[in-house]
Design a protein around this motif. Structure first.
Motif, PDB file in Angstrom:
ATOM      1  N   GLU A 167       1.266   3.633  -3.468  1.00  0.00           N
ATOM      2  CA  GLU A 167       0.833   5.030  -3.397  1.00  0.00           C
ATOM      3  C   GLU A 167       1.995   5.965  -3.716  1.00  0.00           C
ATOM      4  O   GLU A 167       1.834   6.938  -4.460  1.00  0.00           O
ATOM      5  CB  GLU A 167       0.248   5.334  -2.026  1.00  0.00           C
ATOM      6  N   GLU A 184       0.830  -1.202   0.000  1.00  0.00           N
ATOM      7  CA  GLU A 184       0.000   0.000   0.000  1.00  0.00           C
ATOM      8  C   GLU A 184       0.868   1.257   0.000  1.00  0.00           C
ATOM      9  O   GLU A 184       0.663   2.175  -0.793  1.00  0.00           O
ATOM     10  CB  GLU A 184      -0.930  -0.011   1.207  1.00  0.00           C
ATOM     11  N   THR A 233      -3.207   1.238  -6.378  1.00  0.00           N
ATOM     12  CA  THR A 233      -3.117   0.573  -5.079  1.00  0.00           C
ATOM     13  C   THR A 233      -4.243  -0.420  -4.850  1.00  0.00           C
ATOM     14  O   THR A 233      -4.000  -1.562  -4.449  1.00  0.00           O
ATOM     15  CB  THR A 233      -3.100   1.614  -3.948  1.00  0.00           C
TER      16      THR A 233
END
Length: 70
Positions: free
Chosen positions: A26, A22, A32
């Motif tokens: 990002e 994650e 994501t």
């Protein structure tokens, strides 16, 4: 960067890799939600292989003895 995964506590490996994925996705402007969905679509081995597919250019996963195969 290298990440050492504690094979003695496999219950947290998936959670940790999802958190890394994650953060990295990002930061790299990747999709994501789709990456996390793909990682969760199978067992732990699938999750690790999917993580390596997307992030092996940035992170090398290691267990206590060697590099985890991709």
């Amino acid at each position: 960067m290298q990440i050492h995964l504690d094979q003695k506590d496999v219950s947290i490996i998936g959670k940790d890799l999802l958190e890394y994925a994650e953060t990295l996705s990002e930061a790299l402007g990747m999709d994501t939600l789709n990456i996390l969905k793909e990682m969760k679509a199978g067992d732990l081995n699938h999750l690790i292989l999917t993580f390596n597919h997307y992030f092996s250019d940035y992170i090398e996963l290691l267990d206590s003895d060697h590099r985890m195969s991709s």
